[in-house]
Scaffold this active site. Structure first.
Site, PDB file in Angstrom:
ATOM      1  N   ASP A  80       1.176  -1.302  -0.140  1.00 51.96           N
ATOM      2  CA  ASP A  80       0.123  -0.342  -0.150  1.00 51.96           C
ATOM      3  C   ASP A  80       0.845   1.591  -0.277  1.00 51.96           C
ATOM      4  O   ASP A  80       1.941   1.502   0.907  1.00 51.96           O
ATOM      5  CB  ASP A  80      -1.154  -0.362   1.295  1.00 51.96           C
ATOM      6  CG  ASP A  80      -2.209   0.746   1.349  1.00 51.96           C
ATOM      7  OD1 ASP A  80      -2.757   0.334   1.289  1.00 51.96           O
ATOM      8  OD2 ASP A  80      -2.033   2.054   0.912  1.00 51.96           O
ATOM      9  N   GLN A 128     -14.252   2.555   1.011  1.00 49.15           N
ATOM     10  CA  GLN A 128     -13.280   1.727  -0.062  1.00 49.15           C
ATOM     11  C   GLN A 128     -13.050   3.707  -1.084  1.00 49.15           C
ATOM     12  O   GLN A 128     -14.056   4.085  -0.961  1.00 49.15           O
ATOM     13  CB  GLN A 128     -14.819   1.283  -0.485  1.00 49.15           C
ATOM     14  CG  GLN A 128     -14.581   0.721  -1.745  1.00 49.15           C
ATOM     15  CD  GLN A 128     -14.585  -0.726  -2.749  1.00 49.15           C
ATOM     16  OE1 GLN A 128     -16.073  -0.681  -2.398  1.00 49.15           O
ATOM     17  NE2 GLN A 128     -14.540  -0.625  -3.487  1.00 49.15           N
ATOM     18  N   SER A 129     -12.251   3.924  -1.538  1.00 48.99           N
ATOM     19  CA  SER A 129     -11.556   4.624  -2.510  1.00 48.99           C
ATOM     20  C   SER A 129     -11.300   4.744  -3.660  1.00 48.99           C
ATOM     21  O   SER A 129     -11.360   4.871  -4.277  1.00 48.99           O
ATOM     22  CB  SER A 129     -10.596   5.758  -1.260  1.00 48.99           C
ATOM     23  OG  SER A 129      -9.582   4.576  -1.155  1.00 48.99           O
ATOM     24  N   HIS A 152     -10.004  -5.014  -3.414  1.00 48.94           N
ATOM     25  CA  HIS A 152      -8.851  -5.307  -3.103  1.00 48.94           C
ATOM     26  C   HIS A 152      -8.770  -6.135  -1.212  1.00 48.94           C
ATOM     27  O   HIS A 152      -9.921  -5.154  -0.680  1.00 48.94           O
ATOM     28  CB  HIS A 152      -7.983  -4.278  -2.742  1.00 48.94           C
ATOM     29  CG  HIS A 152      -8.587  -3.033  -2.352  1.00 48.94           C
ATOM     30  ND1 HIS A 152      -9.801  -1.812  -3.632  1.00 48.94           N
ATOM     31  CD2 HIS A 152      -8.765  -2.465  -2.150  1.00 48.94           C
ATOM     32  CE1 HIS A 152      -9.784  -1.015  -2.214  1.00 48.94           C
ATOM     33  NE2 HIS A 152      -9.304  -0.891  -1.162  1.00 48.94           N
ATOM     34  N   HIS A 183      -7.262  -5.808   1.871  1.00 45.67           N
ATOM     35  CA  HIS A 183      -6.065  -5.159   2.584  1.00 45.67           C
ATOM     36  C   HIS A 183      -5.222  -6.400   3.870  1.00 45.67           C
ATOM     37  O   HIS A 183      -6.256  -6.881   4.280  1.00 45.67           O
ATOM     38  CB  HIS A 183      -6.818  -4.203   3.492  1.00 45.67           C
ATOM     39  CG  HIS A 183      -6.838  -3.327   2.983  1.00 45.67           C
ATOM     40  ND1 HIS A 183      -6.024  -1.973   2.736  1.00 45.67           N
ATOM     41  CD2 HIS A 183      -8.136  -2.962   2.301  1.00 45.67           C
ATOM     42  CE1 HIS A 183      -6.419  -1.218   2.061  1.00 45.67           C
ATOM     43  NE2 HIS A 183      -8.440  -1.458   1.457  1.00 45.67           N
TER      44      HIS A 183
HETATM   45  P1  5GP Z   1      -9.825   0.899   0.544  1.00 46.23           P
HETATM   46  O1  5GP Z   1      -9.848   2.580   1.086  1.00 46.23           O
HETATM   47  O2  5GP Z   1     -10.781   1.764  -1.357  1.00 46.23           O
HETATM   48  O3  5GP Z   1      -9.906  -0.006   1.221  1.00 46.23           O
HETATM   49  O4  5GP Z   1      -7.930   1.219  -0.439  1.00 46.23           O
HETATM   50  C1  5GP Z   1      -7.654   1.625  -1.058  1.00 46.23           C
HETATM   51  C2  5GP Z   1      -6.140   1.412  -1.036  1.00 46.23           C
HETATM   52  O5  5GP Z   1      -5.208   2.437  -2.134  1.00 46.23           O
HETATM   53  C3  5GP Z   1      -5.535   2.909  -0.217  1.00 46.23           C
HETATM   54  O6  5GP Z   1      -5.254   2.180   1.488  1.00 46.23           O
HETATM   55  C4  5GP Z   1      -4.459   3.666  -0.560  1.00 46.23           C
HETATM   56  O7  5GP Z   1      -3.122   4.013   0.374  1.00 46.23           O
HETATM   57  C5  5GP Z   1      -3.551   2.454  -1.817  1.00 46.23           C
HETATM   58  N1  5GP Z   1      -4.322   2.939  -2.902  1.00 46.23           N
HETATM   59  C6  5GP Z   1      -4.069   4.339  -3.339  1.00 46.23           C
HETATM   60  N2  5GP Z   1      -3.364   4.759  -4.687  1.00 46.23           N
HETATM   61  C7  5GP Z   1      -2.538   4.589  -4.579  1.00 46.23           C
HETATM   62  C8  5GP Z   1      -1.101   3.177  -5.721  1.00 46.23           C
HETATM   63  O8  5GP Z   1      -1.216   4.117  -6.281  1.00 46.23           O
HETATM   64  N3  5GP Z   1      -0.248   2.947  -5.507  1.00 46.23           N
HETATM   65  C9  5GP Z   1      -0.527   1.999  -4.176  1.00 46.23           C
HETATM   66  N4  5GP Z   1       0.454   0.764  -3.838  1.00 46.23           N
HETATM   67  N5  5GP Z   1      -1.450   2.101  -3.382  1.00 46.23           N
HETATM   68  C10 5GP Z   1      -2.713   2.599  -3.381  1.00 46.23           C
END
Ligand code: 5GP
Ligand code: ZN
Length: 113
Positions: free
Chosen positions: A30, A93-94, A99, A101
Site C-alpha cells: 500500500d 472504499q476509495s 482489494h 488489505h
Molecule cells: P480503500 O480505501 O479503497 O479500501 O483502499 C485503497 C488503498 O489503496 C488505500 O489504502 C490507499 O493507500 C491505496 N492506494 C491508493 N492509490 C494507490 C497507488 O497508486 N498505489 C498503491 N500501491 N496503493 C494505493
C-alpha cells in the site's frame, strides 16, 4: 477497465512494489501503509467491489484470502494480522477494484473504527 487505478497497476502502467503475482492475483505494498505490513491483494480481473462480485468470482475471492495467508506466513506475522475488505464509500472504499488489505506487524485494536 481503462481508467481503473488498480487495472493500470495490473497492466504495469503505474508502478507498484509487487509482493506476489500469479495468473489470477497480484499483491503489492500500500502506498500509504497503516501498519508495518500493509499489502493490497487484488484479482487481475476487474471486479468493482464485494457487493458487485458474482457467484463465478467465488474461487477468485478465495484465492485472495489464501495469498494473504501466504504473505502472513512469509512475513512472520502470524501472531496477529487482519484482512479487510472495505465495501462502499461509507466504509472508506476509495478504489473501486476489489482489494483485500493485509495489515499486521503491530497490535491491532478491535473493533476497527
Ligand atoms: P480503500 O480505501 O479503497 O479500501 O483502499 C485503497 C488503498 O489503496 C488505500 O489504502 C490507499 O493507500 C491505496 N492506494 C491508493 N492509490 C494507490 C497507488 O497508486 N498505489 C498503491 N500501491 N496503493 C494505493
Ligand atoms: Zn480495475
Amino acid at each position: 477497465m481503462m481508467d481503473c487505478l488498480f487495472c493500470k497497476i495490473v497492466r504495469g502502467e503505474i508502478p507498484a512494489k509487487k509482493v506476489y503475482e500469479d495468473e489470477y492475483a497480484l499483491a503489492f505494498e500500500d502506498i500509504q501503509p497503516k501498519a508495518p505490513t500493509h499489502v493490497l491483494i487484488i484479482p487481475k480481473k476487474h471486479i468493482r467491489g464485494l457487493k458487485e462480485a458474482a457467484a463465478e468470482d467465488a474461487e477468485l475471492i478465495g484465492r485472495l484470502n489464501l495469498v494473504a495467508a501466504q504473505i502472513g506466513r512469509e512475513r512472520g506475522i502470524e501472531d496477529g494480522y487482519r484482512t479487510v475488505l472495505n465495501v462502499g464509500p461509507k466504509s472508506g472504499q476509495s478504489v473501486f477494484h476489489i482489494h483485500l488489505h493485509l495489515l499486521g506487524g503491530r497490535d491491532l485494536s478491535w473493533p476497527p473504527g
